[in-house]
Motif scaffolding. Structure first.
Motif, PDB file in Angstrom:
ATOM      1  N   VAL A 132       0.830  -1.199   0.000  1.00 41.24           N
ATOM      2  CA  VAL A 132       0.000   0.000   0.000  1.00 41.24           C
ATOM      3  C   VAL A 132       0.868   1.255   0.000  1.00 41.24           C
ATOM      4  CG1 VAL A 132      -1.337   1.301   1.678  1.00 41.24           C
ATOM      5  CG2 VAL A 132      -2.149  -0.876   0.887  1.00 41.24           C
ATOM      6  N   ARG A 133       2.084   1.142   0.597  1.00 40.45           N
ATOM      7  CA  ARG A 133       2.949   2.333   0.700  1.00 40.45           C
ATOM      8  C   ARG A 133       3.656   2.637  -0.604  1.00 40.45           C
ATOM      9  NH1 ARG A 133       4.852   1.448   6.751  1.00 40.45           N
ATOM     10  NH2 ARG A 133       3.033   2.415   7.668  1.00 40.45           N
ATOM     11  N   ARG A 134       3.886   1.621  -1.413  1.00 42.13           N
ATOM     12  CA  ARG A 134       4.656   1.872  -2.643  1.00 42.13           C
ATOM     13  C   ARG A 134       3.731   1.846  -3.850  1.00 42.13           C
ATOM     14  NH1 ARG A 134       9.483  -2.155  -2.298  1.00 42.13           N
ATOM     15  NH2 ARG A 134       9.681  -1.543  -4.478  1.00 42.13           N
ATOM     16  N   ALA A 135       3.815   2.921  -4.620  1.00 38.82           N
ATOM     17  CA  ALA A 135       2.866   3.107  -5.720  1.00 38.82           C
ATOM     18  C   ALA A 135       2.988   2.009  -6.768  1.00 38.82           C
ATOM     19  CB  ALA A 135       3.096   4.471  -6.367  1.00 38.82           C
ATOM     20  N   THR A 136       4.221   1.550  -7.021  1.00 38.57           N
ATOM     21  CA  THR A 136       4.398   0.541  -8.065  1.00 38.57           C
ATOM     22  C   THR A 136       3.738  -0.774  -7.658  1.00 38.57           C
ATOM     23  OG1 THR A 136       6.523   0.108  -7.058  1.00 38.57           O
ATOM     24  CG2 THR A 136       6.523   1.455  -9.048  1.00 38.57           C
ATOM     25  N   LEU A 137       3.890  -1.121  -6.374  1.00 34.15           N
ATOM     26  CA  LEU A 137       3.292  -2.385  -5.913  1.00 34.15           C
ATOM     27  C   LEU A 137       1.768  -2.302  -5.956  1.00 34.15           C
ATOM     28  CD1 LEU A 137       5.551  -3.418  -2.914  1.00 34.15           C
ATOM     29  CD2 LEU A 137       5.466  -4.401  -5.189  1.00 34.15           C
ATOM     30  N   LEU A 138       1.241  -1.137  -5.597  1.00 39.92           N
ATOM     31  CA  LEU A 138      -0.213  -0.978  -5.608  1.00 39.92           C
ATOM     32  C   LEU A 138      -0.741  -1.072  -7.041  1.00 39.92           C
ATOM     33  CD1 LEU A 138      -2.578  -0.429  -3.738  1.00 39.92           C
ATOM     34  CD2 LEU A 138      -2.282   1.993  -4.133  1.00 39.92           C
ATOM     35  N   ARG A 139       0.026  -0.510  -7.967  1.00 40.36           N
ATOM     36  CA  ARG A 139      -0.416  -0.545  -9.356  1.00 40.36           C
ATOM     37  C   ARG A 139      -0.394  -1.967  -9.915  1.00 40.36           C
ATOM     38  NH1 ARG A 139      -2.294   2.767 -12.705  1.00 40.36           N
ATOM     39  NH2 ARG A 139      -2.124   4.659 -11.502  1.00 40.36           N
ATOM     40  N   GLN A 140       0.525  -2.770  -9.377  1.00 40.65           N
ATOM     41  CA  GLN A 140       0.577  -4.172  -9.829  1.00 40.65           C
ATOM     42  C   GLN A 140      -0.686  -4.938  -9.438  1.00 40.65           C
ATOM     43  OE1 GLN A 140       4.104  -6.048  -8.364  1.00 40.65           O
ATOM     44  NE2 GLN A 140       5.433  -4.835  -9.700  1.00 40.65           N
ATOM     45  N   LEU A 141      -1.322  -4.502  -8.372  1.00 40.20           N
ATOM     46  CA  LEU A 141      -2.520  -5.217  -7.905  1.00 40.20           C
ATOM     47  C   LEU A 141      -3.764  -4.848  -8.696  1.00 40.20           C
ATOM     48  CD1 LEU A 141      -2.207  -4.972  -4.027  1.00 40.20           C
ATOM     49  CD2 LEU A 141      -1.684  -6.913  -5.459  1.00 40.20           C
ATOM     50  N   GLU A 142      -3.667  -3.840  -9.542  1.00 36.02           N
ATOM     51  CA  GLU A 142      -4.870  -3.357 -10.233  1.00 36.02           C
ATOM     52  C   GLU A 142      -5.508  -4.471 -11.068  1.00 36.02           C
ATOM     53  OE1 GLU A 142      -4.411   0.263 -12.477  1.00 36.02           O
ATOM     54  OE2 GLU A 142      -6.252  -0.178 -13.554  1.00 36.02           O
ATOM     55  N   GLY A 143      -6.812  -4.563 -10.989  1.00 39.37           N
ATOM     56  CA  GLY A 143      -7.541  -5.574 -11.745  1.00 39.37           C
ATOM     57  C   GLY A 143      -7.557  -6.931 -11.090  1.00 39.37           C
ATOM     58  N   ARG A 144      -7.048  -7.032  -9.854  1.00 40.18           N
ATOM     59  CA  ARG A 144      -7.067  -8.323  -9.155  1.00 40.18           C
ATOM     60  C   ARG A 144      -7.894  -8.206  -7.887  1.00 40.18           C
ATOM     61  NH1 ARG A 144      -0.737  -9.317  -9.147  1.00 40.18           N
ATOM     62  NH2 ARG A 144      -1.208 -10.880  -7.577  1.00 40.18           N
ATOM     63  N   VAL A 145      -8.398  -9.353  -7.451  1.00 41.53           N
ATOM     64  CA  VAL A 145      -9.152  -9.369  -6.203  1.00 41.53           C
ATOM     65  C   VAL A 145      -8.158  -9.575  -5.066  1.00 41.53           C
ATOM     66  CG1 VAL A 145     -10.912 -10.567  -4.891  1.00 41.53           C
ATOM     67  CG2 VAL A 145     -11.229 -10.218  -7.307  1.00 41.53           C
ATOM     68  N   ALA A 189     -12.718  -9.916   0.694  1.00 42.74           N
ATOM     69  CA  ALA A 189     -11.790  -9.548  -0.368  1.00 42.74           C
ATOM     70  C   ALA A 189     -12.529  -8.613  -1.311  1.00 42.74           C
ATOM     71  CB  ALA A 189     -11.309 -10.779  -1.125  1.00 42.74           C
ATOM     72  N   SER A 190     -11.806  -7.777  -2.005  1.00 45.42           N
ATOM     73  CA  SER A 190     -12.455  -6.852  -2.933  1.00 45.42           C
ATOM     74  C   SER A 190     -11.563  -6.650  -4.144  1.00 45.42           C
ATOM     75  CB  SER A 190     -12.741  -5.517  -2.253  1.00 45.42           C
ATOM     76  OG  SER A 190     -11.530  -4.911  -1.895  1.00 45.42           O
ATOM     77  N   LEU A 191     -12.183  -6.181  -5.191  1.00 44.55           N
ATOM     78  CA  LEU A 191     -11.451  -5.953  -6.443  1.00 44.55           C
ATOM     79  C   LEU A 191     -10.713  -4.627  -6.359  1.00 44.55           C
ATOM     80  CD1 LEU A 191     -11.128  -6.771  -9.535  1.00 44.55           C
ATOM     81  CD2 LEU A 191     -12.913  -5.098  -9.904  1.00 44.55           C
ATOM     82  N   VAL A 192      -9.433  -4.650  -6.710  1.00 40.26           N
ATOM     83  CA  VAL A 192      -8.676  -3.398  -6.807  1.00 40.26           C
ATOM     84  C   VAL A 192      -8.931  -2.836  -8.193  1.00 40.26           C
ATOM     85  CG1 VAL A 192      -6.410  -2.347  -6.736  1.00 40.26           C
ATOM     86  CG2 VAL A 192      -6.944  -4.221  -5.224  1.00 40.26           C
ATOM     87  N   ARG A 193      -9.715  -1.783  -8.271  1.00 36.15           N
ATOM     88  CA  ARG A 193     -10.035  -1.217  -9.562  1.00 36.15           C
ATOM     89  C   ARG A 193      -9.192   0.031  -9.782  1.00 36.15           C
ATOM     90  NH1 ARG A 193     -16.326  -0.087  -8.642  1.00 36.15           N
ATOM     91  NH2 ARG A 193     -16.091   1.198 -10.482  1.00 36.15           N
ATOM     92  N   ALA A 194      -9.345   0.607 -10.956  1.00 34.81           N
ATOM     93  CA  ALA A 194      -8.506   1.764 -11.293  1.00 34.81           C
ATOM     94  C   ALA A 194      -8.701   2.887 -10.281  1.00 34.81           C
ATOM     95  CB  ALA A 194      -8.866   2.234 -12.697  1.00 34.81           C
ATOM     96  N   GLY A 246     -20.290   0.625  -6.351  1.00 32.70           N
ATOM     97  CA  GLY A 246     -19.114   0.344  -5.535  1.00 32.70           C
ATOM     98  C   GLY A 246     -18.564   1.547  -4.796  1.00 32.70           C
ATOM     99  N   LYS A 247     -19.407   2.534  -4.505  1.00 34.30           N
ATOM    100  CA  LYS A 247     -18.940   3.720  -3.785  1.00 34.30           C
ATOM    101  C   LYS A 247     -18.532   3.371  -2.357  1.00 34.30           C
ATOM    102  CE  LYS A 247     -22.999   5.573  -4.474  1.00 34.30           C
ATOM    103  NZ  LYS A 247     -23.616   4.616  -5.379  1.00 34.30           N
ATOM    104  N   GLY A 263     -19.193   1.832 -13.887  1.00 30.98           N
ATOM    105  CA  GLY A 263     -19.124   0.374 -13.891  1.00 30.98           C
ATOM    106  C   GLY A 263     -17.703  -0.111 -14.136  1.00 30.98           C
ATOM    107  N   LEU A 264     -17.498  -1.400 -13.926  1.00 28.02           N
ATOM    108  CA  LEU A 264     -16.189  -2.001 -14.149  1.00 28.02           C
ATOM    109  C   LEU A 264     -15.918  -2.114 -15.649  1.00 28.02           C
ATOM    110  CD1 LEU A 264     -16.391  -5.043 -11.727  1.00 28.02           C
ATOM    111  CD2 LEU A 264     -15.499  -2.792 -11.247  1.00 28.02           C
ATOM    112  N   SER A 265     -14.644  -2.244 -15.996  1.00 26.80           N
ATOM    113  CA  SER A 265     -14.330  -2.608 -17.372  1.00 26.80           C
ATOM    114  C   SER A 265     -14.554  -4.109 -17.520  1.00 26.80           C
ATOM    115  CB  SER A 265     -12.881  -2.259 -17.678  1.00 26.80           C
ATOM    116  OG  SER A 265     -12.037  -3.097 -16.925  1.00 26.80           O
TER     117      SER A 265
END
Lengths: 481, 312
Positions: free
Chosen positions: A107-120, A150-155, A185-186, A429-431
């Motif tokens: 959560v602290r590092r932006a690159t790692l957080l971006r890697q999780l995008e689109g995954r639950v 668990a939740s989806l990490v969306r954009a 999903g608000k 909505g989701l992609s």
């Protein structure tokens, strides 16, 4: 007209006469009730008429007309507790292999957080406890169907997480309003923001349902502010809120201590920890309001990292269903005029933060979300967050059209002022890619049967109103088997 | 009275004398085509189809029809309908199922057919659906038949959406409550899967509960048949849907008598679901109702012939 009598009633309730009888009555009755205690327990009438002979009644007596009560009836509050119960686990669901968690690291590092995008991504046990204490999980969401939350990490989640990293680094403040369709999903986005804030070491203050403040279910009393205004404090509700804050932020607040003297009705140690201070307010509703004020004075004090216990972390303030606090409340004042929600003390503090009138010098975010399932009618607020109905019509006509103010609606000046500088984030909505990811999670949990094909994803995505995640869940997991 | 021999028998005897092979009169009669072939006079009167078949020479092929039919005249057995086809494990003997090696040989010897338009799915704006269409693709049959039937039985005042929501609540309760513990004194349908499989297959769970407790018959009371003003109890067998309906009505009765522990609109559905779990675990009183009907059916089985023997 019975106005003078009514006024007298109200005035009497406002300034209670101190008498032994009233004190006795106050001791016996509940903390707050909308009915006067006298009519709640009417004195028994002296039966003047002779007792009716029950043996000579002419009503039809049938054995089936008797109501047989078997077993212990539910205790007061038990039935509601069962209805509002939040279940976070289904032991029948399959364990999803390789399900990652939100951790302080990613959560602290932006690159790692971006890697999780689109995954639950799951929530760890400590995070779940904090979110549960904040009442971030709601009974209507589908947590109870899966093995663990668990939740989806969306954009939008990644965007929010990066924003929070920036705010923490720059010690700046941002007000954000999450708008969007029902089931988009608000609330879960807000929950993810809280999880990220917890893992980044923020202090979290969350109002789970803004509706509860304004519908008149909790006691209120007027107080005068220093600038001569009358505001209404809600002691019980404030105490409950302080309790949630204490439970959720115990780890951080116990490291912080008071930085200055506060005017409190009780004497306290000068170096008491903030956790202890908040607990004092949570335990006694009469102390809740002064302690709430003291807490905010401490949280908005400038940080002194070199002194022990005087550093101040960033603060996340969030509220769900804010359209209920953008209109008149259900309370009335002594002149039987409705009290505007912004005159309620807690709402006043929240809207001051939302409008940016109260600054958060150590960085922070104010995250409000509208509610579409219990939407309150508030035309000014609706116009401020984008008049979705008019936009929908405009897009259908394919003619760009600016939102117009309906001249027959009355403009709420307070709401307009608050919403002036608030940034609105529309949650869509989701992609299809994200929809596929979340459907694969459903299938791997054993809750959705069949192969996830492109055609199936496309079908469900379309039926869910263009990938509204709540509708997607309803269509894929709940209503169809 | 001496009857003239049949033409086939005559031919058979003749051939036996002549030392030739003749028509097999032990097994079956002579096909009419054989007779026609021998008698040109009769050919003229024969129907056009037969004339054609004799001319093209197909008559020879039809000379000896096979002794087995290509279709079955047995009525379909009810037992198959009781289990949902998709979920219950196959009852076939494992030796009847081809092994992997046999399948591999078969696929080697039969090269796959060229892909059809359905498979390539080219040349269409919207892709063609894969055939055969699944049975749930039709609007009116999108749910499992038992779910449709029970939803309609749950419906009150014509509120189908409410009934559907209640059915969803029931199935969700079955999915989220702990796996049932089977009771050996209350045997369920034969071939029931292990209890741990049930929560992830809620429709199978529901079907198992309903079909296990469904009565096989009902008792019809024929007034005035027993004499003396006493009704005659006649057992009547029930069809599949009737059995399920009866079982579910009993379950609804039992659920109405349960007490609510919570509040809200899903309470009745929750009670129904608890009753279903109770059935699978053998705790429900519905089992007693089923047993009572079956006991009465056994004692009154002598009345089964009432209709055929006529009124007394």
């Amino acid at each position: 007209m019975s106005t003078p009598i009514c006024l007298r009633c109200l005035r009497r309730s406002l300034f209670p006469p101190i008498s032994s009888r009233a004190a006795k009555l106050a001791a016996t009755r509940a903390a707050f009730s909308t009915t006067p205690s006298r009519s709640a327990n009417p004195p028994k009438k002296q039966s003047t008429t002779a007792k009716r002979d029950t043996s000579k009644t002419k009503s039809l007596r049938l054995s089936k007309n008797k109501r047989v009560v078997t077993g212990r009836p539910p205790a007061p509050g038990e039935r509601k507790a069962l209805r509002k119960r939040v279940v976070l686990s289904n032991s029948n669901a399959l364990e999803v292999a390789g399900l990652e968690d939100f951790t302080a690291e990613n959560v602290r590092r932006a690159t790692l957080l971006r890697q999780l995008e689109g995954r639950v991504v799951g929530f760890g046990d400590a995070t779940v406890n904090v979110l549960r204490a904040l009442e971030g999980f709601k009974p209507t969401q589908g947590w109870g169907l899966f093995r663990r939350p668990a939740s989806l990490v969306r954009a939008e989640t990644v965007e929010l997480g990066e924003m929070m990293q920036t705010l923490k680094g720059e010690k700046s403040m941002l007000s954000l309003l999450l708008a969007g369709e029902r089931g988009s999903g608000k609330s879960v986005l807000q929950l993810q923001a809280m999880a990220v804030a917890y893992l980044q070491g923020w202090i979290i203050v969350h109002i789970p349902e803004a509706k509860d403040i304004t519908i008149g279910h909790t006691a209120f009393q007027p107080v005068k502010t220093t600038d001569g205004q009358t505001i209404y404090i809600q002691p019980q509700y404030t105490a409950e809120l302080l309790d949630k804050i204490a439970q959720a932020n115990r780890g951080i607040l116990s490291d912080l201590r008071l930085s200055r003297q506060h005017q409190l009705p009780i004497p306290i140690q000068s170096n008491i920890s903030l956790a202890r201070l908040v607990e004092l307010g949570a335990n006694d509703p009469q102390l809740a309001w002064p302690i709430w004020q003291a807490l905010w004075a401490e949280l908005t004090a400038p940080s002194q990292p070199d002194k022990q216990g005087l550093h101040r972390p960033p603060v996340l303030v969030s509220a769900d269903g804010v359209d209920h606090i953008m209109r008149n409340s259900a309370y009335i004042d002594v002149e039987t005029k409705p009290i505007h929600s912004h005159e309620l003390a807690i709402v006043r503090d929240f809207t001051a933060l939302l409008a940016g009138k109260t600054a958060l010098p150590n960085g922070g975010m104010v995250l409000a979300a509208i509610s579409k399932s219990t939407a309150a009618n508030s035309p000014t607020f609706a116009a401020a967050h984008g008049h979705p109905r008019q936009f929908a019509r405009a897009s259908r006509d394919r003619r760009p059209k600016l939102p117009e103010w309906n001249p027959y609606d009355s403009l709420d000046q307070r709401v307009a002022e608050v919403m002036e500088n608030v940034e609105v984030k529309n949650v869509d909505g989701l992609s299809k890619q994200e929809a596929r990811s979340v459907m694969e999670y459903y299938a791997r949990s054993g809750m959705m049967r069949g192969t996830i094909t492109e055609g199936l994803v496309s079908e469900k995505w379309t039926l869910a109103g263009g990938g509204l995640v709540g509708e997607l869940e309803k269509g894929a997991v709940r209503a169809r088997f | 009275m001496q009857q003239q021999e049949h033409v086939s028998e005559e031919t058979a005897k003749m051939n036996e004398i002549m030392g030739k092979e003749g028509p097999d009169i032990e097994g079956q009669g002579t096909p009419v085509q054989d007779i026609l072939k021998a008698e040109p006079e009769a050919q003229k009167q024969a129907p056009q189809v037969m004339k054609d078949s004799i001319r093209t020479g197909q008559g020879a092929a039809n000379a000896k029809p096979s002794t087995s039919r290509s279709f079955s005249t047995l009525t379909r057995r009810r037992q198959q309908d009781l289990t949902t086809s998709t979920h219950l494990p196959s009852s076939l003997d494992p030796s009847m199922i081809p092994t992997a090696a046999q399948r591999a040989t078969y696929t080697d010897s039969h090269p796959p057919a060229p892909p059809s338009v359905q498979d390539t799915k080219t040349g269409h704006k919207f892709p063609l659906p894969s055939l055969p269409l699944p049975p749930t693709a039709r609007k009116d049959e999108r749910y499992d038949p038992i779910v449709t039937q029970l939803t309609n039985l749950l419906m009150r005042d014509g509120k189908k959406a409410t009934a559907q929501r209640n059915m969803t609540t029931i199935l969700t309760h079955l999915r989220t409550s702990p796996a049932p513990v089977y009771n050996p004194t209350r045997p369920l349908l034969p071939g029931a899967p292990p209890a741990s499989h049930l929560p992830l297959h809620p429709i199978l769970y529901l079907t198992l509960a309903i079909d296990s407790v469904a009565p096989l018959l009902r008792i019809r009371s024929q007034r005035g048949a027993a004499g003396g003003g006493v009704a005659l109890q006649i057992p009547v067998p029930l069809g599949l849907r009737q059995r399920r309906r009866q079982a579910f009505m009993w379950i609804l009765d039992a659920a109405e008598k349960r007490q609510n522990r919570g509040s809200g609109r899903d309470m009745f559905a929750t009670r129904v679901a608890e009753e279903l779990v109770g059935i699978v675990e053998g705790r429900s009183g519905v089992w007693e109702r089923r047993a009572a009907v079956h006991r009465l059916g056994t004692t009154s089985r002598s009345n089964l012939t009432y209709g055929s023997r006529g009124r007394r």
